[in-house]
Design a protein around this motif. Structure first.
Motif, PDB file in Angstrom:
ATOM      1  N   ASP A  31       0.288  -0.895   0.173  1.00  0.00           N
ATOM      2  CA  ASP A  31      -0.384  -0.099  -0.311  1.00  0.00           C
ATOM      3  C   ASP A  31       1.149   0.915  -0.466  1.00  0.00           C
ATOM      4  OD1 ASP A  31      -2.425  -1.464   0.339  1.00  0.00           O
ATOM      5  OD2 ASP A  31      -2.865  -1.529   2.917  1.00  0.00           O
ATOM      6  N   ALA A  33       1.538   5.982   0.209  1.00  0.00           N
ATOM      7  CA  ALA A  33       1.012   6.910   1.066  1.00  0.00           C
ATOM      8  C   ALA A  33       2.160   8.056   0.703  1.00  0.00           C
ATOM      9  CB  ALA A  33       0.560   6.519   2.605  1.00  0.00           C
ATOM     10  N   GLU A  38      -2.082  10.959   4.898  1.00  0.00           N
ATOM     11  CA  GLU A  38      -2.756  10.159   4.095  1.00  0.00           C
ATOM     12  C   GLU A  38      -2.066   8.315   4.740  1.00  0.00           C
ATOM     13  OE1 GLU A  38      -2.442   8.404  -0.517  1.00  0.00           O
ATOM     14  OE2 GLU A  38      -0.943   9.417   0.050  1.00  0.00           O
ATOM     15  N   LYS A  42      -4.655   4.984   6.103  1.00  0.00           N
ATOM     16  CA  LYS A  42      -4.151   3.731   5.446  1.00  0.00           C
ATOM     17  C   LYS A  42      -4.140   3.197   6.674  1.00  0.00           C
ATOM     18  CE  LYS A  42      -3.945   4.527   0.516  1.00  0.00           C
ATOM     19  NZ  LYS A  42      -2.976   4.447  -0.569  1.00  0.00           N
ATOM     20  N   GLN A  45      -7.067   1.865   7.759  1.00  0.00           N
ATOM     21  CA  GLN A  45      -8.600   0.917   6.994  1.00  0.00           C
ATOM     22  C   GLN A  45      -7.813  -0.612   6.672  1.00  0.00           C
ATOM     23  OE1 GLN A  45      -7.751   3.306   3.811  1.00  0.00           O
ATOM     24  NE2 GLN A  45      -9.462   4.679   4.235  1.00  0.00           N
TER      25      GLN A  45
END
Length: 118
Positions: A31, A33, A38, A42, A45
């Motif tokens: 992932d 960022a 951000e 994340k 999440q």
């Protein structure tokens, strides 16, 4: 076996692309960022198994991001990654598991990630 998830926090597109490709080749989910806010969103999440975190970013710097992530998950491995060798001394006693100076040769970073995800 479930793939390990790495959250890669860096404001440089070129670093994101290089690291993503290398880590995906190693079999990780990645992932991305591009800033601290951000990264924290994340992080909540999709909780990662490990974070690779740049120090110098616009807005919230990596040290602040590190502090907030450790408050949420103290045992999460976080690897600080910076282009600057001199931070190593300053932040040696900080809460990160490792400090890797950015380089085109990713062997040290990949070995450090493997060690902490083993």
């Amino acid at each position: 076996m479930e793939k390990k998830r790495i959250l890669l926090v860096d404001d440089e597109e070129s670093i994101q692309l290089l690291y993503r490709e290398e880590f995906e080749d190693e079999g990780y989910l990645v992932d991305s960022a591009y800033n601290g806010a951000e990264a924290l969103a994340k992080f909540r999440q999709n909780p990662p198994d490990l974070v690779v975190l740049d120090i110098n970013m616009p807005g919230m710097n990596g040290i602040e991001v590190l502090r907030q992530m450790k408050e949420m998950r103290a045992n999460l491995p976080i690897i600080l990654s910076s282009a600057y060798q001199e931070y190593k001394q300053d932040f040696g006693s900080w809460a990160s598991e490792a400090y890797v100076v950015k380089s085109a040769n990713m062997d040290e970073l990949k070995a450090t990630v493997r060690k902490h995800l083993a």
